[in-house]
Design a protein around this motif. Sequence first.
Motif, PDB file in Angstrom:
ATOM      1  N   ILE A 173       0.869  -1.184   0.000  1.00  0.00           N
ATOM      2  CA  ILE A 173       0.000   0.000   0.000  1.00  0.00           C
ATOM      3  C   ILE A 173       0.898   1.224   0.000  1.00  0.00           C
ATOM      4  O   ILE A 173       0.668   2.203  -0.694  1.00  0.00           O
ATOM      5  N   SER A 174       1.975   1.135   0.799  1.00  0.00           N
ATOM      6  CA  SER A 174       2.931   2.229   0.843  1.00  0.00           C
ATOM      7  C   SER A 174       4.307   1.671   0.447  1.00  0.00           C
ATOM      8  O   SER A 174       5.046   1.164   1.277  1.00  0.00           O
ATOM      9  N   PRO A 175       4.640   1.711  -0.863  1.00  0.00           N
ATOM     10  CA  PRO A 175       5.887   1.093  -1.329  1.00  0.00           C
ATOM     11  C   PRO A 175       7.116   1.949  -1.015  1.00  0.00           C
ATOM     12  O   PRO A 175       6.985   3.114  -0.641  1.00  0.00           O
ATOM     13  N   ALA A 176       8.291   1.364  -1.186  1.00  0.00           N
ATOM     14  CA  ALA A 176       9.518   2.090  -0.832  1.00  0.00           C
ATOM     15  C   ALA A 176      10.085   2.848  -2.024  1.00  0.00           C
ATOM     16  O   ALA A 176      10.909   3.739  -1.860  1.00  0.00           O
ATOM     17  N   GLY A 177       9.652   2.519  -3.221  1.00  0.00           N
ATOM     18  CA  GLY A 177      10.260   3.124  -4.413  1.00  0.00           C
ATOM     19  C   GLY A 177      11.547   2.396  -4.760  1.00  0.00           C
ATOM     20  O   GLY A 177      11.987   1.501  -4.030  1.00  0.00           O
ATOM     21  N   GLN A 178      12.151   2.805  -5.887  1.00  0.00           N
ATOM     22  CA  GLN A 178      13.326   2.066  -6.361  1.00  0.00           C
ATOM     23  C   GLN A 178      14.639   2.760  -6.042  1.00  0.00           C
ATOM     24  O   GLN A 178      15.656   2.104  -5.876  1.00  0.00           O
ATOM     25  N   ASN A 179      14.592   4.097  -6.004  1.00  0.00           N
ATOM     26  CA  ASN A 179      15.850   4.819  -5.809  1.00  0.00           C
ATOM     27  C   ASN A 179      15.981   5.332  -4.393  1.00  0.00           C
ATOM     28  O   ASN A 179      15.056   5.922  -3.846  1.00  0.00           O
ATOM     29  N   LEU A 180      17.167   5.116  -3.861  1.00  0.00           N
ATOM     30  CA  LEU A 180      17.399   5.527  -2.474  1.00  0.00           C
ATOM     31  C   LEU A 180      17.185   7.015  -2.296  1.00  0.00           C
ATOM     32  O   LEU A 180      16.660   7.465  -1.277  1.00  0.00           O
TER      33      LEU A 180
END
Length: 555
Positions: free
Chosen positions: A500-507
């Motif tokens: 539901i709340s993803p981390a994304g791909q780029n730091l």
Amino acid sequence: TLTNLKKLTQYYAVTAFLALLIGVLLGPLQALNYGGVNVYEFPLLKVLIKSYYQGLTLHGVLNALVFTQFFISGWMLYLPARDLNVRPNMRFAWFTYLTMTAGLLTAAVPLLMNNATVLYTFYPPLEGSPVFYIGAAVMVAASLLVAGQVVGLWLSWKRANPGRVTPVVTYMSVATWLMWAVAALGLVVEVVGMLIPWSLGLTRGVDPLLARTLFWWTGHPIVYFWLLPAYISWYAFLPRQAGGRMASEGLTRLAFAMFLVFSVPVGLHHQYADPNVQNTWKVIHMFLTFLVAVPSLLTAFSAAASLEDAARARGGRGVVGWVRRLPWGNASVTAQVLAMVSFIFGGAGGIVNASMAFAPVVHNTAWIPGHFHITVGTATTLTFMGVMFWLVPHLTGKRLFAPRLALASAWWWFGGMMLFALGMHWQGLAGVPRRAQVSASAQQAAYDSMNMALPKLLTAISGGVLFVAAVLFYTVLIRTLLSPRLDDPESTPIPTSEAISPAGQNLREASLLVRRTEPLLALTFAALILVILVYGPVIAPMLANYQFIPGQRLW
Ligand code: HAS
């Protein structure tokens, strides 16, 4: 190739479940013992197993140590390799599997010959055959090789993908392996530095207090080594299987980062009753234990949120009414949800154990086996059983045999463990000791002084219920494994959930939580420092005052 990796994973899983089969068949004997029936005196059984203690040793070693280690080694090599889409060096991976199996077979010989009836905690000065300690050491060493391989895969992925956020399944697996590497140090030092030379007659004695302390350095965090691979399923796969999403990737990472840092420096909560350990350190370990319960509490809320998400997506309504809309017909989901439900009680009991005010009431009583059968016996084992219902089709292309039987096995297992836990917690509170043969006087005295008929009956019945569960589960597993391949294995995919709340791909674009929890090696370093801080002052005086206590030779 992928086929080879799948084959290896299948070998790990099948070896694990074979060990569990033998261990589980011994379980009802223990339950009957606590029901007041000493089956170990039956002449036919005596030919195979010499005593209650040999049965208990086999039961504990096979279920808690062998089953878990094999399943987890396969599972947590396969998942990150698939998640990162990299292929591990398969020669090395097979070598590790064979080493672990060789360790198991080596340890099995003295166990079966009644030459290492030292229970799964092998406390000296009980002295088993050196062959047992050597086999056990080889097994643990092999698990560390898997850890090294997975961390290596992750590091090369990091090098090839600078600035990327580690995918969450890999994150959880690597954090667990790194935690295990720090945790295993205590046991390695105990077995290699103390027990092997002592049992070989190279030293004139052994220091039981130091050995116990090193044992519990590993012995508590080992329970998280059993639990976290189940959490991986609860976080990453169960939501999708139930028709929903993972709650929050950031929170998931925080939970695993906390386990990495706080799992190890807590072992003294198993030693509140041990002399010559300062109270100050016992209290510090107690507070750190409460701290390491926090990521499990986070998990309880995240897991419940993702199940609620799933049930509402399936039309669930009401504050608790949505629970009915979970896919209760799905054996894999049901097994895991039931494992979670029982873990609410298992976890609560753990916090009781950890509290110094309660510990003297429950320590060394039947309460403790009650506790660990609704933790490792359900949260871990029932989850792995549920995982097998999709993993075997995924690895082999075979179809799950009789899904309704699979579903029934999950309910029977859950019911049996809950009954066992009820009976044993109850007996423990009445003062019935753990690890006590039915004819032992202390247990008899406790029985005679109280009306223990009901909890004894519950415990005895639970053995039968669990036996039925095992027959159902192994019928499903074995018939599935023996059935012909009908599908392309990949047509049963790994049920990876979205968040539901993803981390994304780029730091760089990720949230503060994701960025701060990403450096797993730095967190491992922090874990090591913390362990040295809270174990150094405990172990240093023991080393300075090393006692050579002669062994109680059992072989
Ligand atoms: Fe323990 C003894 C303390 C967890 C296993 N433990 C043992 C032994 C074993 C064991 C094997 O402090 C015996 C060792 C021996 O032989 O001597 N334990 C704890 C604490 C926790 C804990 C504080 N234990 C575990 C886990 C285990 C395990 C996990 C195996 C996998 N334990 C102790 C202590 C002793 C001990 C003392 C020594 C006692 C003595 O005196 O000797 C915590 O980590 C527990 C935290 C857990 C929670 C529960 C979270 C709940 C979740 C489920 C949520 C459910 C949902 C379902 C969402 C706070 C995550 C929703 C359902 C729907 C239908 C919607």
